[in-house]
Motif scaffolding. Structure first.
Motif, PDB file in Angstrom:
ATOM      1  N   LEU A 180       0.822  -1.201   0.000  1.00 12.12           N
ATOM      2  CA  LEU A 180       0.000   0.000   0.000  1.00 12.12           C
ATOM      3  C   LEU A 180       0.860   1.256   0.000  1.00 12.12           C
ATOM      4  O   LEU A 180       0.615   2.196  -0.772  1.00 12.12           O
ATOM      5  CB  LEU A 180      -0.920  -0.005   1.219  1.00 12.12           C
ATOM      6  CG  LEU A 180      -1.734   1.264   1.464  1.00 12.12           C
ATOM      7  CD1 LEU A 180      -2.680   1.534   0.311  1.00 12.12           C
ATOM      8  CD2 LEU A 180      -2.504   1.160   2.783  1.00 12.12           C
ATOM      9  N   ALA A 181       1.872   1.284   0.850  1.00 15.59           N
ATOM     10  CA  ALA A 181       2.749   2.455   0.932  1.00 15.59           C
ATOM     11  C   ALA A 181       3.421   2.726  -0.407  1.00 15.59           C
ATOM     12  O   ALA A 181       3.514   3.872  -0.854  1.00 15.59           O
ATOM     13  CB  ALA A 181       3.798   2.253   2.021  1.00 15.59           C
ATOM     14  N   GLU A 182       3.874   1.670  -1.079  1.00 13.48           N
ATOM     15  CA  GLU A 182       4.545   1.836  -2.372  1.00 13.48           C
ATOM     16  C   GLU A 182       3.571   2.315  -3.442  1.00 13.48           C
ATOM     17  O   GLU A 182       3.893   3.187  -4.253  1.00 13.48           O
ATOM     18  CB  GLU A 182       5.188   0.511  -2.794  1.00 13.48           C
ATOM     19  CG  GLU A 182       5.887   0.540  -4.132  1.00 13.48           C
ATOM     20  CD  GLU A 182       7.080   1.480  -4.201  1.00 13.48           C
ATOM     21  OE1 GLU A 182       7.425   1.929  -5.312  1.00 13.48           O
ATOM     22  OE2 GLU A 182       7.671   1.773  -3.124  1.00 13.48           O
ATOM     23  N   ALA A 183       2.366   1.764  -3.451  1.00 16.75           N
ATOM     24  CA  ALA A 183       1.372   2.146  -4.457  1.00 16.75           C
ATOM     25  C   ALA A 183       0.983   3.611  -4.338  1.00 16.75           C
ATOM     26  O   ALA A 183       0.698   4.275  -5.346  1.00 16.75           O
ATOM     27  CB  ALA A 183       0.129   1.264  -4.323  1.00 16.75           C
ATOM     28  N   ILE A 184       0.960   4.129  -3.115  1.00 16.88           N
ATOM     29  CA  ILE A 184       0.581   5.523  -2.898  1.00 16.88           C
ATOM     30  C   ILE A 184       1.749   6.469  -3.146  1.00 16.88           C
ATOM     31  O   ILE A 184       1.571   7.575  -3.662  1.00 16.88           O
ATOM     32  CB  ILE A 184       0.036   5.698  -1.460  1.00 16.88           C
ATOM     33  CG1 ILE A 184      -1.299   4.962  -1.318  1.00 16.88           C
ATOM     34  CG2 ILE A 184      -0.129   7.167  -1.105  1.00 16.88           C
ATOM     35  CD1 ILE A 184      -1.853   4.965   0.083  1.00 16.88           C
ATOM     36  N   ALA A 185       2.956   6.012  -2.827  1.00 20.85           N
ATOM     37  CA  ALA A 185       4.119   6.902  -2.904  1.00 20.85           C
ATOM     38  C   ALA A 185       4.649   7.081  -4.318  1.00 20.85           C
ATOM     39  O   ALA A 185       5.200   8.137  -4.645  1.00 20.85           O
ATOM     40  CB  ALA A 185       5.243   6.369  -2.012  1.00 20.85           C
ATOM     41  N   ASN A 186       4.486   6.083  -5.188  1.00 21.35           N
ATOM     42  CA  ASN A 186       5.094   6.130  -6.517  1.00 21.35           C
ATOM     43  C   ASN A 186       4.083   5.777  -7.602  1.00 21.35           C
ATOM     44  O   ASN A 186       3.103   5.069  -7.361  1.00 21.35           O
ATOM     45  CB  ASN A 186       6.282   5.167  -6.578  1.00 21.35           C
ATOM     46  CG  ASN A 186       7.399   5.571  -5.638  1.00 21.35           C
ATOM     47  OD1 ASN A 186       8.031   6.602  -5.815  1.00 21.35           O
ATOM     48  ND2 ASN A 186       7.632   4.766  -4.607  1.00 21.35           N
ATOM     49  N   ALA A 187       4.331   6.287  -8.798  1.00 21.28           N
ATOM     50  CA  ALA A 187       3.408   6.093  -9.918  1.00 21.28           C
ATOM     51  C   ALA A 187       3.714   4.796 -10.656  1.00 21.28           C
ATOM     52  O   ALA A 187       4.876   4.500 -10.971  1.00 21.28           O
ATOM     53  CB  ALA A 187       3.511   7.273 -10.886  1.00 21.28           C
ATOM     54  N   TYR A 188       2.671   4.021 -10.940  1.00 15.97           N
ATOM     55  CA  TYR A 188       2.779   2.782 -11.713  1.00 15.97           C
ATOM     56  C   TYR A 188       1.727   2.776 -12.800  1.00 15.97           C
ATOM     57  O   TYR A 188       0.709   3.468 -12.707  1.00 15.97           O
ATOM     58  CB  TYR A 188       2.605   1.564 -10.798  1.00 15.97           C
ATOM     59  CG  TYR A 188       3.793   1.351  -9.873  1.00 15.97           C
ATOM     60  CD1 TYR A 188       4.887   0.605 -10.293  1.00 15.97           C
ATOM     61  CD2 TYR A 188       3.838   1.941  -8.616  1.00 15.97           C
ATOM     62  CE1 TYR A 188       5.995   0.437  -9.455  1.00 15.97           C
ATOM     63  CE2 TYR A 188       4.932   1.778  -7.787  1.00 15.97           C
ATOM     64  CZ  TYR A 188       6.009   1.025  -8.215  1.00 15.97           C
ATOM     65  OH  TYR A 188       7.111   0.868  -7.403  1.00 15.97           O
ATOM     66  N   ASP A 189       1.976   1.961 -13.821  1.00 18.16           N
ATOM     67  CA  ASP A 189       1.016   1.823 -14.910  1.00 18.16           C
ATOM     68  C   ASP A 189       0.001   0.722 -14.625  1.00 18.16           C
ATOM     69  O   ASP A 189      -1.132   0.770 -15.111  1.00 18.16           O
ATOM     70  CB  ASP A 189       1.739   1.537 -16.220  1.00 18.16           C
ATOM     71  CG  ASP A 189       2.624   2.703 -16.641  1.00 18.16           C
ATOM     72  OD1 ASP A 189       2.074   3.727 -17.055  1.00 18.16           O
ATOM     73  OD2 ASP A 189       3.860   2.587 -16.524  1.00 18.16           O
ATOM     74  N   VAL A 190       0.418  -0.291 -13.864  1.00 15.42           N
ATOM     75  CA  VAL A 190      -0.459  -1.395 -13.473  1.00 15.42           C
ATOM     76  C   VAL A 190      -0.043  -1.877 -12.088  1.00 15.42           C
ATOM     77  O   VAL A 190       1.150  -1.887 -11.764  1.00 15.42           O
ATOM     78  CB  VAL A 190      -0.382  -2.581 -14.468  1.00 15.42           C
ATOM     79  CG1 VAL A 190      -1.206  -3.770 -13.957  1.00 15.42           C
ATOM     80  CG2 VAL A 190      -0.883  -2.192 -15.847  1.00 15.42           C
ATOM     81  N   ILE A 191      -1.019  -2.297 -11.291  1.00  9.23           N
ATOM     82  CA  ILE A 191      -0.757  -2.929 -10.005  1.00  9.23           C
ATOM     83  C   ILE A 191      -1.331  -4.336 -10.044  1.00  9.23           C
ATOM     84  O   ILE A 191      -2.498  -4.527 -10.412  1.00  9.23           O
ATOM     85  CB  ILE A 191      -1.390  -2.142  -8.838  1.00  9.23           C
ATOM     86  CG1 ILE A 191      -0.772  -0.744  -8.734  1.00  9.23           C
ATOM     87  CG2 ILE A 191      -1.210  -2.905  -7.511  1.00  9.23           C
ATOM     88  CD1 ILE A 191      -1.484   0.166  -7.757  1.00  9.23           C
ATOM     89  N   VAL A 192      -0.506  -5.329  -9.701  1.00 10.10           N
ATOM     90  CA  VAL A 192      -0.950  -6.719  -9.574  1.00 10.10           C
ATOM     91  C   VAL A 192      -1.007  -7.016  -8.081  1.00 10.10           C
ATOM     92  O   VAL A 192       0.015  -6.961  -7.392  1.00 10.10           O
ATOM     93  CB  VAL A 192       0.006  -7.696 -10.289  1.00 10.10           C
ATOM     94  CG1 VAL A 192      -0.468  -9.135 -10.092  1.00 10.10           C
ATOM     95  CG2 VAL A 192       0.098  -7.367 -11.776  1.00 10.10           C
TER      96      VAL A 192
END
Length: 228
Positions: free
Chosen positions: A42-54
């Motif tokens: 969760l912390a990584e998903a909020i802190a940095n931009a991604y094109d897809v999350i698995v």
């Protein structure tokens, strides 16, 4: 798919599976980051931009449903593929309710995983404009980049979502409740003054010294983005 490398975040507690997925996607040209529990994912998903999350459903510290809900509540609209090992339809029902875009049951074929991710990217790219420009501010929804006066501005996911909504509706008068519903969600029950707080954050990051802000305050109404 864009010539620029796409970034994928894999949140999966099975290290062998996570490494296998990362290797598969790496071979296809993706840049992959791994996290192995719900809190760090969760912390990584909020802190940095991604094109897809698995995102796996069964995770230590915080399950995938809670992680997905908190990702969406943080203003992150990245396409999200949820992995589940359970049978039945309830996982998919709950996943849809918290904001997942697609589902894949374990065990799965490598080719199917890749096809699902590429389909999510194509759908997401079709739904979003290539570039938004108002005055000296430029926003690229696909690469999640913002520049002001040709200088890159680093925004949090929530700030990015707010600016994208405002710029998408440039020259339109937007009431505070419209902004809250679009950016924070229709079920937001916190302090509505959060809008003013985030408008302030944006202005500090994108305003050009000596020039009027593109974000105009409309007293008694709300806000409007305008080039002049």
């Amino acid at each position: 798919m864009s010539d620029e490398q796409r970034r994928v975040l894999v949140i999966e507690d099975d290290h062998d599976l996570a490494h296998a997925v990362a290797a598969l996607l790496g071979d296809e040209g993706f840049v992959v980051e791994q996290r192995h529990d719900g809190e760090s994912g969760l912390a990584e998903a909020i802190a940095n931009a991604y094109d897809v999350i698995v995102l796996d459903v069964m995770l230590p510290k915080r399950n995938g449903f809670n992680v997905c809900l908190d990702i969406r509540n943080a203003g992150v609209n990245t396409p999200l593929l949820m992995l589940t090992a359970k049978d039945g339809e309830m996982d998919e029902v709950e996943g849809l309710e918290v904001g997942a875009d697609d589902f894949l049951r374990k065990p799965f074929e490598r080719s199917i995983l890749l096809a699902r991710i590429q389909a999510l990217l194509r759908r997401h790219d079709r739904e979003r404009p290539q570039r938004l420009v108002v005055g000296a501010v430029s926003l690229d929804p696909l690469r999640r980049k913002v520049s002001s006066n040709d200088r890159e501005a680093t925004l949090t996911p929530r700030e990015f979502a707010l600016l994208e909504f405002l710029m998408t509706n440039a020259e339109c008068q937007l009431a505070k409740n419209e902004i809250l519903s679009a950016v924070w969600g229709s079920d937001f029950d916190g302090d509505p003054n959060i809008v003013e707080v985030y408008i302030g954050y944006l202005r500090r990051k994108i305003d050009v010294p000596g020039q009027p802000s593109i974000i105009r305050t409309l007293r008694g109404v709300g806000y409007m983005v305008s080039a002049g």
